[in-house]
Design an enzyme around this catalytic site. Structure first.
Site, PDB file in Angstrom:
ATOM      1  N   ASP A 216      -0.466   0.156  -4.055  1.00  0.00           N
ATOM      2  CA  ASP A 216       0.752  -0.636  -4.153  1.00  0.00           C
ATOM      3  C   ASP A 216       0.460  -1.980  -4.792  1.00  0.00           C
ATOM      4  OD1 ASP A 216      -0.177  -2.293  -2.125  1.00  0.00           O
ATOM      5  OD2 ASP A 216       1.178  -1.519  -0.600  1.00  0.00           O
ATOM      6  N   ILE A 217       1.523  -2.672  -5.157  1.00  0.00           N
ATOM      7  CA  ILE A 217       1.422  -3.919  -5.912  1.00  0.00           C
ATOM      8  C   ILE A 217       1.199  -5.074  -4.942  1.00  0.00           C
ATOM      9  CG2 ILE A 217       2.632  -5.469  -7.500  1.00  0.00           C
ATOM     10  CD1 ILE A 217       4.223  -2.983  -8.441  1.00  0.00           C
ATOM     11  N   GLU A 259       7.235  -0.544  -3.596  1.00  0.00           N
ATOM     12  CA  GLU A 259       6.207  -0.900  -4.574  1.00  0.00           C
ATOM     13  C   GLU A 259       4.978  -0.022  -4.425  1.00  0.00           C
ATOM     14  OE1 GLU A 259       5.480  -3.846  -1.114  1.00  0.00           O
ATOM     15  OE2 GLU A 259       7.140  -2.705  -1.966  1.00  0.00           O
TER      16      GLU A 259
END
Length: 340
Positions: A216-217, A259
């Site tokens: 994920d970001i 995300e």
């Protein structure tokens, strides 16, 4: 164990390897750069031209139905469309088949579809479970008619249909839209869950490895809070675009949360997972997202797992282990890959 950004040096250039090509930072000024975030929709809904609509001759209602397709009617792949463009199409479970059907009820070399003088015929190849057309066991050579339902073995079904070019294109788009995330073009969670079960079954049956990467970001909420949700969408498109450019055609890339993304890898062991994860990580961090003339730095954290790591054949165990390693990556500094 972890890999961090320091492992690749200050240049930010990802290592080379089998699964993809390295990325690099563009040398042109940011004001002249384009990115996935700035890409216009491929098929915009409206066109604003500032002029009156031109009314021409109405389109023809009837199109020539000269395109033959097979429409999948069962299971995970329901709705999938195969355009019958070749004159001879092999069907079966063997990896070299033109129409590859990964089902144990289908023989390795099950049948062929041949086209002669514009008509299709199904050729039986002595498959153990046979082929049924419209409820009747197919003979050695059976002609196909528009609307015929074809069943290969006990579970796999297709409908043979004649369409025109526009209908064929629409069928492909409908299948894609039902399985894709509209913002990023990655597969959606529903498709990923279905493919995960299918890929693990394949791995167990053929005794091949299956790898999974979850990522994920980093600090994505901060991007939304600082720059707005439109900028967050731009970052998601940027990351997804980079990831897709680094993957093989057979890899399953999906967005499974706000995300959070995943990559499902057939035939890839833990070492291969880590190599690809590092390539994704360094490629993403090397190129900031560009939104309204501003550069937004982006990094990702990743967790890797394989069936061998779990000692299990359950999909949830593969995902759980990758998720635990992703959590460890985020709590030990972010912008890193954890694989143990």
């Amino acid at each position: 164990m972890t890999h961090s950004v320091a492992a690749v040096g200050r240049s930010g250039v990802p290592p080379t390897g089998r699964l993809g090509a390295p990325g690099s930072h563009p040398s042109v000024p940011s004001s002249q750069r384009t990115s996935w975030a700035d890409s216009a929709p491929e098929d915009p809904i409206t066109e604003q031209t500032g002029r009156a609509t031109e009314i021409g001759a109405p389109p023809s209602i009837f199109e020539r139905r000269d395109r033959a397709v097979l429409l999948r009617m069962d299971g995970v792949h329901a709705g999938q469309v195969l355009s019958l463009d070749k004159d001879d199409i092999s069907i079966g479970r063997h990896p070299t088949s033109d129409l590859l059907i990964d089902d144990t009820g289908v023989s390795r070399h099950h049948a062929r579809l041949v086209r002669e003088d514009g008509h299709h015929f199904l050729i039986e190849l002595g498959a153990r479970n046979g082929t049924v057309i419209q409820g009747v066991r197919a003979g050695a050579r059976a002609p196909l008619r528009d609307g015929d339902f074809i069943q290969f073995g006990p579970r796999v079904g297709f409908r043979y249909s004649l369409t025109d070019t526009k209908q064929e294109r629409l069928l492909h788009k409908l299948y894609e839209s039902s399985n894709r995330d509209a913002l990023t073009g990655a597969y959606n969670r529903k498709h990923f869950d279905e493919r995960l079960v299918s890929e693990i079954a394949y791995s167990v049956r053929h005794k091949t490895p299956t790898g999974l990467i979850l990522f994920d970001i980093d600090y994505f909420k901060k991007v939304n809070d600082t720059h707005g949700h439109a900028a967050g969408d731009a970052v998601l498109r940027q990351v997804a675009g980079i990831a897709k450019s680094r993957l093989r055609a057979e890899d399953v890339f999906a967005r499974i949360g706000g995300e959070e993304f995943t990559v499902l890898l057939r035939g890839v062991n833990l070492q291969g997972c880590v190599r690809l994860a590092e390539r994704l990580r360094t490629s993403v961090s090397a190129v900031p997202a560009l939104y309204e003339g501003k550069n937004i730095g982006v990094s990702i954290s990743l967790g890797c797992s394989t069936l061998e790591c779990t000692g299990s054949q359950r999909p949830e165990d593969l995902v759980r282990l990758a998720d635990e390693r992703l959590y460890k990556a985020k709590t030990t500094g972010r912008n890193r890959t954890v694989f143990s």
